[in-house]
Design a protein around this motif. Structure first.
Motif, PDB file in Angstrom:
ATOM      1  N   LYS A 304       0.845  -1.188   0.000  1.00 43.97           N
ATOM      2  CA  LYS A 304       0.000   0.000   0.000  1.00 43.97           C
ATOM      3  C   LYS A 304       0.886   1.245   0.000  1.00 43.97           C
ATOM      4  O   LYS A 304       1.735   1.406   0.868  1.00 43.97           O
ATOM      5  CB  LYS A 304      -0.914   0.009   1.227  1.00 43.97           C
ATOM      6  N   VAL A 305       0.665   2.110  -0.984  1.00 43.41           N
ATOM      7  CA  VAL A 305       1.512   3.290  -1.139  1.00 43.41           C
ATOM      8  C   VAL A 305       0.768   4.567  -0.755  1.00 43.41           C
ATOM      9  O   VAL A 305       1.313   5.428  -0.080  1.00 43.41           O
ATOM     10  CB  VAL A 305       2.013   3.396  -2.592  1.00 43.41           C
ATOM     11  N   ALA A 306      -0.491   4.698  -1.187  1.00 38.33           N
ATOM     12  CA  ALA A 306      -1.210   5.954  -0.953  1.00 38.33           C
ATOM     13  C   ALA A 306      -2.706   5.712  -1.066  1.00 38.33           C
ATOM     14  O   ALA A 306      -3.159   4.703  -1.624  1.00 38.33           O
ATOM     15  CB  ALA A 306      -0.777   7.018  -1.965  1.00 38.33           C
ATOM     16  N   LEU A 307      -3.475   6.650  -0.506  1.00 37.51           N
ATOM     17  CA  LEU A 307      -4.920   6.698  -0.724  1.00 37.51           C
ATOM     18  C   LEU A 307      -5.161   7.730  -1.825  1.00 37.51           C
ATOM     19  O   LEU A 307      -4.819   8.902  -1.669  1.00 37.51           O
ATOM     20  CB  LEU A 307      -5.661   7.100   0.545  1.00 37.51           C
ATOM     21  N   SER A 308      -5.717   7.272  -2.935  1.00 39.40           N
ATOM     22  CA  SER A 308      -5.964   8.155  -4.074  1.00 39.40           C
ATOM     23  C   SER A 308      -7.433   8.581  -4.094  1.00 39.40           C
ATOM     24  O   SER A 308      -8.324   7.778  -3.860  1.00 39.40           O
ATOM     25  CB  SER A 308      -5.612   7.447  -5.389  1.00 39.40           C
ATOM     26  N   VAL A 309      -7.645   9.855  -4.386  1.00 43.02           N
ATOM     27  CA  VAL A 309      -8.988  10.422  -4.468  1.00 43.02           C
ATOM     28  C   VAL A 309      -9.266  10.756  -5.928  1.00 43.02           C
ATOM     29  O   VAL A 309      -8.428  11.324  -6.620  1.00 43.02           O
ATOM     30  CB  VAL A 309      -9.114  11.686  -3.597  1.00 43.02           C
ATOM     31  N   PHE A 310     -10.456  10.385  -6.393  1.00 43.11           N
ATOM     32  CA  PHE A 310     -10.855  10.601  -7.779  1.00 43.11           C
ATOM     33  C   PHE A 310     -12.086  11.499  -7.813  1.00 43.11           C
ATOM     34  O   PHE A 310     -12.728  11.747  -6.784  1.00 43.11           O
ATOM     35  CB  PHE A 310     -11.149   9.262  -8.467  1.00 43.11           C
ATOM     36  N   THR A 311     -12.427  11.963  -9.000  1.00 38.48           N
ATOM     37  CA  THR A 311     -13.581  12.855  -9.111  1.00 38.48           C
ATOM     38  C   THR A 311     -14.241  12.700 -10.470  1.00 38.48           C
ATOM     39  O   THR A 311     -13.577  12.423 -11.479  1.00 38.48           O
ATOM     40  CB  THR A 311     -13.160  14.324  -8.916  1.00 38.48           C
ATOM     41  N   LEU A 312     -15.558  12.871 -10.503  1.00 34.60           N
ATOM     42  CA  LEU A 312     -16.269  13.059 -11.760  1.00 34.60           C
ATOM     43  C   LEU A 312     -16.021  14.485 -12.240  1.00 34.60           C
ATOM     44  O   LEU A 312     -15.928  15.416 -11.428  1.00 34.60           O
ATOM     45  CB  LEU A 312     -17.759  12.828 -11.578  1.00 34.60           C
ATOM     46  N   VAL A 313     -15.935  14.674 -13.552  1.00 31.08           N
ATOM     47  CA  VAL A 313     -15.745  16.003 -14.128  1.00 31.08           C
ATOM     48  C   VAL A 313     -16.752  16.196 -15.257  1.00 31.08           C
ATOM     49  O   VAL A 313     -17.138  15.241 -15.936  1.00 31.08           O
ATOM     50  CB  VAL A 313     -14.311  16.193 -14.671  1.00 31.08           C
ATOM     51  N   VAL A 314     -17.194  17.440 -15.434  1.00 28.34           N
ATOM     52  CA  VAL A 314     -18.112  17.770 -16.516  1.00 28.34           C
ATOM     53  C   VAL A 314     -17.566  18.989 -17.259  1.00 28.34           C
ATOM     54  O   VAL A 314     -16.732  19.739 -16.755  1.00 28.34           O
ATOM     55  CB  VAL A 314     -19.542  18.070 -16.007  1.00 28.34           C
ATOM     56  N   HIS A 315     -18.058  19.176 -18.484  1.00 26.43           N
ATOM     57  CA  HIS A 315     -17.701  20.352 -19.275  1.00 26.43           C
ATOM     58  C   HIS A 315     -18.109  21.614 -18.515  1.00 26.43           C
ATOM     59  O   HIS A 315     -19.092  21.628 -17.776  1.00 26.43           O
ATOM     60  CB  HIS A 315     -18.406  20.282 -20.636  1.00 26.43           C
ATOM     61  N   GLN A 316     -17.348  22.678 -18.717  1.00 27.43           N
ATOM     62  CA  GLN A 316     -17.559  23.905 -17.935  1.00 27.43           C
ATOM     63  C   GLN A 316     -18.945  24.514 -18.125  1.00 27.43           C
ATOM     64  O   GLN A 316     -19.414  25.293 -17.281  1.00 27.43           O
ATOM     65  CB  GLN A 316     -16.497  24.937 -18.302  1.00 27.43           C
ATOM     66  N   ASP A 317     -19.644  24.181 -19.220  1.00 27.76           N
ATOM     67  CA  ASP A 317     -20.995  24.734 -19.430  1.00 27.76           C
ATOM     68  C   ASP A 317     -22.062  24.049 -18.572  1.00 27.76           C
ATOM     69  O   ASP A 317     -23.175  24.551 -18.465  1.00 27.76           O
ATOM     70  CB  ASP A 317     -21.392  24.598 -20.904  1.00 27.76           C
ATOM     71  N   VAL A 318     -21.727  22.904 -17.968  1.00 34.92           N
ATOM     72  CA  VAL A 318     -22.704  22.157 -17.171  1.00 34.92           C
ATOM     73  C   VAL A 318     -22.572  22.576 -15.713  1.00 34.92           C
ATOM     74  O   VAL A 318     -21.645  22.182 -15.012  1.00 34.92           O
ATOM     75  CB  VAL A 318     -22.498  20.632 -17.316  1.00 34.92           C
ATOM     76  N   GLU A 319     -23.497  23.407 -15.242  1.00 34.62           N
ATOM     77  CA  GLU A 319     -23.492  23.908 -13.864  1.00 34.62           C
ATOM     78  C   GLU A 319     -24.438  23.050 -13.028  1.00 34.62           C
ATOM     79  O   GLU A 319     -25.639  23.023 -13.259  1.00 34.62           O
ATOM     80  CB  GLU A 319     -23.941  25.370 -13.842  1.00 34.62           C
ATOM     81  N   LEU A 320     -23.867  22.335 -12.014  1.00 33.04           N
ATOM     82  CA  LEU A 320     -24.668  21.409 -11.207  1.00 33.04           C
ATOM     83  C   LEU A 320     -24.876  21.881  -9.771  1.00 33.04           C
ATOM     84  O   LEU A 320     -25.575  21.235  -9.011  1.00 33.04           O
ATOM     85  CB  LEU A 320     -23.983  20.029 -11.189  1.00 33.04           C
ATOM     86  N   GLY A 321     -24.257  22.979  -9.358  1.00 36.06           N
ATOM     87  CA  GLY A 321     -24.454  23.485  -8.008  1.00 36.06           C
ATOM     88  C   GLY A 321     -23.622  22.743  -6.981  1.00 36.06           C
ATOM     89  O   GLY A 321     -22.880  21.805  -7.283  1.00 36.06           O
ATOM     90  N   SER A 322     -23.740  23.159  -5.709  1.00 30.85           N
ATOM     91  CA  SER A 322     -22.903  22.610  -4.640  1.00 30.85           C
ATOM     92  C   SER A 322     -23.244  21.169  -4.285  1.00 30.85           C
ATOM     93  O   SER A 322     -22.416  20.451  -3.746  1.00 30.85           O
ATOM     94  CB  SER A 322     -23.025  23.480  -3.385  1.00 30.85           C
ATOM     95  N   HIS A 323     -24.482  20.733  -4.599  1.00 25.84           N
ATOM     96  CA  HIS A 323     -24.856  19.348  -4.291  1.00 25.84           C
ATOM     97  C   HIS A 323     -24.340  18.375  -5.340  1.00 25.84           C
ATOM     98  O   HIS A 323     -24.146  17.189  -5.072  1.00 25.84           O
ATOM     99  CB  HIS A 323     -26.378  19.230  -4.172  1.00 25.84           C
ATOM    100  N   GLY A 324     -24.079  18.887  -6.550  1.00 28.13           N
ATOM    101  CA  GLY A 324     -23.574  18.025  -7.615  1.00 28.13           C
ATOM    102  C   GLY A 324     -24.622  17.051  -8.108  1.00 28.13           C
ATOM    103  O   GLY A 324     -25.751  17.432  -8.433  1.00 28.13           O
ATOM    104  N   LEU A 325     -24.252  15.784  -8.159  1.00 28.84           N
ATOM    105  CA  LEU A 325     -25.157  14.726  -8.586  1.00 28.84           C
ATOM    106  C   LEU A 325     -25.348  13.727  -7.453  1.00 28.84           C
ATOM    107  O   LEU A 325     -24.429  13.498  -6.657  1.00 28.84           O
ATOM    108  CB  LEU A 325     -24.582  13.990  -9.804  1.00 28.84           C
ATOM    109  N   SER A 326     -26.521  13.127  -7.388  1.00 33.43           N
ATOM    110  CA  SER A 326     -26.731  12.035  -6.447  1.00 33.43           C
ATOM    111  C   SER A 326     -26.140  10.761  -7.039  1.00 33.43           C
ATOM    112  O   SER A 326     -25.946  10.643  -8.258  1.00 33.43           O
ATOM    113  CB  SER A 326     -28.214  11.841  -6.157  1.00 33.43           C
ATOM    114  N   LEU A 327     -25.856   9.787  -6.185  1.00 34.89           N
ATOM    115  CA  LEU A 327     -25.338   8.516  -6.675  1.00 34.89           C
ATOM    116  C   LEU A 327     -26.344   7.849  -7.607  1.00 34.89           C
ATOM    117  O   LEU A 327     -25.958   7.213  -8.600  1.00 34.89           O
ATOM    118  CB  LEU A 327     -25.004   7.598  -5.499  1.00 34.89           C
TER     119      LEU A 327
END
Length: 510
Positions: A304-327
């Motif tokens: 075990k070397v590290a804990l990696s964090v990933f993220t979903l990304v969207v095009h800059q024209d798609v504004e989803l707000g602070s809640h983002g998307l639900s699972l």
């Protein structure tokens, strides 16, 4: 006598000083244990009401609170002055709140919270739901997570009672305590270091100077260098870390040649397993990095070397707000249930007819496999329909989905294609700046600091493994490079690239 050289004398002297300094620290730590500590201090306690004329230190100007005799202002600073981070679960209170500030003989009329710049998230904890309120002579403080050195302040308006009457902070910490710090008065000189602290600091300074002398006088390098060739394969998400550490190792160790050839986690691990079946000697000069555990099925040895964090990304024209998307929304998107963003975010005219474009990685990608395991809880069910991620004109009833070979390619395509959504390692996505938007999941932000503090339930994360064919032989370049990953400077590189080092905090990677 040959052993009586300058280098050996410095080394022996440094060892003795180090032992003495260590004993001094042990004795000191027996009296002052390095526990979780919350300290508090009263930085101001001043009359401001109708009774201010009785203040023995009269003010210039007018600052009276009408119809409120003996009104006073208290500025209370609350800080983490220990060596460990404090999470919400560390508070031992059986109530919703974590701490209670008590102002003896006075009544609380109003409270304001301030925080230093750079840790604005603290204010979000001061809500009624988290137990933030005041009653009579008490202020109830929520379970605020604090890194070492972080603090916040309460500006409290009080009535009745006397200035400088007792102010107490009541509460407890698991494996720690709450204590009062001294608050110097305006004309009081700050205390200097205590004698034990000066003695220990002096001894440690001499030891450091001695070690510096050894490094300057001796031949060789400060790490155990090995020569030869090593090939690093696997995760493209971890590629920035590996490339940086390989360059640093080569610059310190002459004769070391480290090649970085990342093509995806599963491809890398499978390649190492195939190589081991063909030539064990060749396999011993290869390390495969993997997002998540992949090598056990081939009996490869993982670290075990590290804990990696990933993220979903969207095009800059798609504004989803602070809640983002639900699972649930994410799972439906990758099942192909939505054709246009207006179906997901209704009421936003600008994106109502914008086609949803899924920019994915191939099956060999550890980033994709973690996404499927941690977020989708299944496969990406929408079929691949495009090689270049371009939706048909006009957009039809089929969701456009493509598969690309690397994290950087995914980010470039999401930034270029309107309506695109993809996934990436967090820091690599952050380096794109405003080209793409990072997507919160169920309101949980992709934030490695909050994950480290344990104050978020963000799901898209996993362990980064380093796989080898068996245990690398002592004296080999593979063994030396793996040991180099545990060096303090290497751990800093891992953190700077957005990952959380397992060797520095093993509990993160349990």
């Amino acid at each position: 006598m040959e052993w009586l050289s300058i280098e050996n004398v410095v080394a022996v002297g440094t060892s003795v000083l180090g032992i003495l300094a260590s004993l001094g620290m042990l004795l000191y730590d027996r009296r002052v244990p390095r526990r979780k500590l919350i300290g508090y201090r009263v930085q101001m306690d001043s009359l401001i009401g109708d009774g201010a004329s009785s203040d023995p230190n009269p003010r210039l100007g007018e600052f009276d609170v009408p119809n409120m005799a003996d009104a006073s202002l208290v500025l209370l600073r609350i800080e983490n002055d220990g060596s460990q981070s404090i999470a919400g679960g560390d508070y031992t209170s059986s109530e919703v709140h974590g701490l209670t500030a008590e102002f003896t003989g006075r009544t609380v009329q109003a409270v304001s919270v301030t925080q230093p710049s750079g840790i604005e998230h603290l204010n979000s904890h001061f809500t009624d739901v988290n137990g933030f309120e005041y009653d009579r002579n008490k202020v109830y403080i929520p379970r605020v997570p604090l890194n070492p050195g972080h603090h916040f302040k309460l500006l409290v308006l009080l009535s009745g009672g006397e200035v400088d009457s007792e102010v107490k902070l009541i509460g407890g910490l698991r494996d720690g305590r709450v204590h009062r710090n001294s608050a110097p008065q305006p004309d009081e000189k700050l205390r200097t270091f205590s004698l034990p602290a000066r003695l220990v600091s002096g001894a440690l300074t001499l030891a450091v100077l001695g070690l510096a002398g050894i490094i300057l006088l001796r031949d060789g390098n400060p790490i155990e260098c090995e020569q030869g060739e090593l090939t690093v394969i696997g995760s493209t998400a971890f590629e920035p870390v590996v490339e940086t550490l390989a360059e640093q190792y080569e610059s310190k160790c002459a004769g070391a040649d480290i090649s970085v050839e990342t093509r995806g986690s599963e491809d890398g691990v499978a390649e190492l397993a195939d190589l081991a079946g063909q030539s064990k000697n060749s396999a011993r000069s290869v390390i495969a990095f993997s997002d998540g555990p992949m090598g056990e099925r081939w009996n490869l040895e993982g670290r075990k070397v590290a804990l990696s964090v990933f993220t979903l990304v969207v095009h800059q024209d798609v504004e989803l707000g602070s809640h983002g998307l639900s699972l649930r929304e994410v799972r439906d998107i990758y099942a192909g249930k939505y054709r246009r963003w207006g179906e997901i975010v209704p009421g936003v005219k600008e994106i109502a007819d914008l086609p949803v474009v899924l920019v994915s990685r191939g099956d060999e990608s550890g980033t994709r496999q973690i996404f499927q395991e941690r977020v989708l809880k299944g496969w990406e069910r929408a079929p691949s329909t495009s090689l270049d991620c371009t939706p048909p004109e006009p957009a039809g009833d089929t969701v456009t989905r493509c598969e690309l070979a690397s994290t950087k390619a995914v980010l470039a395509k999401v930034a270029e294609q309107p309506g695109a959504i993809g996934y990436s390692e967090l820091t690599t996505a952050e380096e794109r700046g405003d080209d793409v938007r990072r997507v919160p999941l169920d309101g949980n932000q992709p934030d490695d600091q909050q994950i480290e503090l344990g104050v978020t339930h963000y799901p898209y994360k996993d362990i980064e493994y380093a796989y080898t064919h068996g245990t690398p032989r002592p004296g080999s370049l593979a063994a030396s490079f793996l040991a180099y990953l545990g060096e303090s400077s290497s751990q800093d590189v891992i953190r700077d690239k957005g990952h959380l080092p397992c060797l520095r905090d093993p509990e993160l990677c349990e």
